[in-house]
Scaffold this active site. Sequence first.
Site, short mmCIF file in Angstrom:
data_model
loop_
_atom_site.label_atom_id
_atom_site.label_comp_id
_atom_site.label_asym_id
_atom_site.label_seq_id
_atom_site.Cartn_x
_atom_site.Cartn_y
_atom_site.Cartn_z
N TYR A 182 0.85 -1.19 0.00
CA TYR A 182 0.00 0.00 0.00
C TYR A 182 0.89 1.24 0.00
O TYR A 182 1.50 1.60 1.00
CB TYR A 182 -0.95 0.02 1.20
CG TYR A 182 -1.91 -1.16 1.28
CD1 TYR A 182 -2.20 -1.94 0.17
CD2 TYR A 182 -2.53 -1.50 2.47
CE1 TYR A 182 -3.08 -3.01 0.24
CE2 TYR A 182 -3.40 -2.58 2.56
CZ TYR A 182 -3.66 -3.33 1.44
OH TYR A 182 -4.52 -4.39 1.54
N SER B 130 -12.66 -5.43 1.96
CA SER B 130 -13.62 -4.65 1.15
C SER B 130 -15.06 -4.98 1.56
O SER B 130 -15.91 -5.26 0.70
CB SER B 130 -13.40 -4.89 -0.35
OG SER B 130 -12.09 -4.52 -0.73
N ARG C 279 -15.94 -1.84 -1.54
CA ARG C 279 -15.04 -0.75 -1.95
C ARG C 279 -15.78 0.58 -1.97
O ARG C 279 -15.52 1.45 -2.78
CB ARG C 279 -14.40 -1.06 -3.32
CG ARG C 279 -13.63 -2.39 -3.30
CD ARG C 279 -12.89 -2.65 -4.57
NE ARG C 279 -12.20 -3.94 -4.57
CZ ARG C 279 -10.98 -4.15 -4.10
NH1 ARG C 279 -10.30 -3.17 -3.59
NH2 ARG C 279 -10.44 -5.36 -4.16
N PHE D 192 -18.98 1.03 -2.60
CA PHE D 192 -20.19 1.04 -3.42
C PHE D 192 -21.46 0.77 -2.61
O PHE D 192 -22.51 1.40 -2.81
CB PHE D 192 -20.07 0.02 -4.56
CG PHE D 192 -21.27 0.00 -5.43
CD1 PHE D 192 -21.42 0.96 -6.42
CD2 PHE D 192 -22.29 -0.92 -5.23
CE1 PHE D 192 -22.57 0.99 -7.20
CE2 PHE D 192 -23.44 -0.90 -6.01
CZ PHE D 192 -23.57 0.05 -7.00
N1 LIG Z 1 -6.07 -8.69 1.09
C1 LIG Z 1 -6.37 -7.97 0.03
O1 LIG Z 1 -6.04 -8.33 -1.10
C2 LIG Z 1 -7.11 -6.68 0.20
C3 LIG Z 1 -7.70 -6.04 -0.91
C4 LIG Z 1 -8.39 -4.84 -0.69
C5 LIG Z 1 -8.49 -4.31 0.58
N2 LIG Z 1 -7.89 -4.95 1.64
C6 LIG Z 1 -7.97 -4.43 3.01
O2 LIG Z 1 -9.33 -4.25 3.36
C7 LIG Z 1 -9.57 -2.92 3.81
C8 LIG Z 1 -10.97 -2.48 3.45
O3 LIG Z 1 -11.22 -2.66 2.07
P1 LIG Z 1 -11.42 -1.46 1.05
O4 LIG Z 1 -10.86 -0.23 1.60
O5 LIG Z 1 -10.93 -1.97 -0.25
O6 LIG Z 1 -12.99 -1.36 0.86
P2 LIG Z 1 -14.24 -1.07 1.79
O7 LIG Z 1 -13.87 -1.11 3.20
O8 LIG Z 1 -15.29 -1.97 1.30
O9 LIG Z 1 -14.64 0.42 1.35
C9 LIG Z 1 -13.76 1.48 1.47
C10 LIG Z 1 -14.35 2.66 0.73
O10 LIG Z 1 -15.60 3.03 1.32
C11 LIG Z 1 -15.60 4.38 1.73
N3 LIG Z 1 -16.32 4.39 3.02
C12 LIG Z 1 -15.93 3.83 4.18
N4 LIG Z 1 -16.87 3.99 5.13
C13 LIG Z 1 -17.90 4.65 4.55
C14 LIG Z 1 -19.14 5.11 5.01
N5 LIG Z 1 -19.55 4.89 6.26
N6 LIG Z 1 -19.95 5.77 4.13
C15 LIG Z 1 -19.55 6.00 2.86
N7 LIG Z 1 -18.37 5.57 2.35
C16 LIG Z 1 -17.54 4.91 3.20
C17 LIG Z 1 -14.15 4.78 1.83
O11 LIG Z 1 -13.96 6.13 1.50
P3 LIG Z 1 -13.20 7.17 2.48
O12 LIG Z 1 -11.87 6.56 2.82
O13 LIG Z 1 -13.09 8.38 1.67
O14 LIG Z 1 -14.10 7.28 3.67
C18 LIG Z 1 -13.49 3.89 0.77
O15 LIG Z 1 -13.57 4.49 -0.51
C19 LIG Z 1 -8.46 -2.12 3.13
O16 LIG Z 1 -8.22 -0.89 3.79
C20 LIG Z 1 -7.30 -3.07 3.18
O17 LIG Z 1 -6.68 -2.99 4.46
C21 LIG Z 1 -7.22 -6.12 1.45
#
Ligand SMILES: NC(=O)c1ccc[n+]([C@@H]2O[C@H](COP(=O)([O-])OP(=O)(O)OC[C@H]3O[C@@H](n4cnc5c(N)ncnc54)[C@H](OP(=O)(O)O)[C@@H]3O)[C@@H](O)[C@H]2O)c1
Length: 323
Positions: free
Chosen positions: A56, A201, A205, A207
């Site tokens: 990251y 996610s 992500r 959505f």
């Molecule tokens: N192992 C893997 O391959 C892998 C892949 C992807 C992710 N991950 C891990 O999983 C974590 C979470 O996944 P992710 O960040 O991909 O997706 P997520 O948690 O599904 O969604 C994150 C997105 O949602 C927005 N968001 C968060 N809370 C919100 C709310 N209450 N209302 C509206 N929008 C909101 C965030 O924007 P803002 O930041 O602008 O609030 C960001 O754009 C990552 O941080 C990472 O540590 C791991």
Amino acid sequence: MKHVRLRDLEVSRLGLGTMGMSFAYSGAGSDDDESIRAIHRALDLGVTFLDTAEVYGPFTNEELVGRALKGRRDGVVLATKFGFVSHTGRAGLDSSPASIRAAVEGSLRRLDTDHIDLYYQHRVDPDTPIEDVVGVLAELVAEGKIRHIGLSEAGPGTIRRAHAVHPVTALQSEYSLWTRDPEAEILPLLRELGIGLVPYSPLGRGFLTGQIRSLDELDEGDWRRTNPRFAGGNLERNLAIADEVAAVATEIGATPAQIALAWLLAKGDDLAPIPGTKRVARVEENVAADAISLTPEQVRRLDALTPPAGERYAEAPMGLIDR
Ligand SMILES: NC(=O)c1ccc[n+]([C@@H]2O[C@H](COP(=O)([O-])OP(=O)(O)OC[C@H]3O[C@@H](n4cnc5c(N)ncnc54)[C@H](OP(=O)(O)O)[C@@H]3O)[C@@H](O)[C@H]2O)c1
């Protein structure tokens, strides 16, 4: 905040993913101070489980987390990942023992800590037998550099082989209302072996929160513009799913993000989702999902959501998913 056990590792059942603070999504790296405040707010609200990775940034997200944890490391279950960055000059994935040994030293330095609580292989490396990977990780456990071993997006065969070498504490894979892949085979296997699941996610992500209604809202460089669920008109096709989640949320008096998280929490006490946000207000909103319990009827209704248009990854990243 309730706690759960991932095998023998106790964590708050909602963690915080820090990826988007530095990488992949709109606004990444634009306000590190707010990101650090978001991490601190999460800890103040009882979140003990933080998720980052070497790739990251690369590297900058671990540095940010290291800065945020200065003086606050105790009581935090700190998870990071290796394997996307090669330290031996390879072009692709690299989980060779030499690369892992170099990676862990870099992560420890950037995170400013003497141990990593949960160290995941980020993707299965087809060129390094999983027995060799877990062999090195077991050595790192014995040396006290890492406490627990994790895998990410590993398939059933790999999970069994890894677990036979050293207990695997957790599998981190994509799991959410619109990505149900782990339900058929992976979750039953994890339960058979006593391994925890860390759904990544969990908000689809972003959505599933209903806050992304058009690609125009995403920066030019936002990774989601290339993701099949968002690209090529699929975002618009999938809006009905976000609307269905919003309808349930309105009924319950919660937000869609909280519903997406509460649905995951209803799936068991051996999983701990890691929603990602770089904003204090959204940390507060997401953490409040801990207090929401859905009725079996509400869970069934959410289980029956329309499946999305588009694969969860484009062809190249999908090729890195172990099956
Ligand atoms: N192992 C893997 O391959 C892998 C892949 C992807 C992710 N991950 C891990 O999983 C974590 C979470 O996944 P992710 O960040 O991909 O997706 P997520 O948690 O599904 O969604 C994150 C997105 O949602 C927005 N968001 C968060 N809370 C919100 C709310 N209450 N209302 C509206 N929008 C909101 C965030 O924007 P803002 O930041 O602008 O609030 C960001 O754009 C990552 O941080 C990472 O540590 C791991």
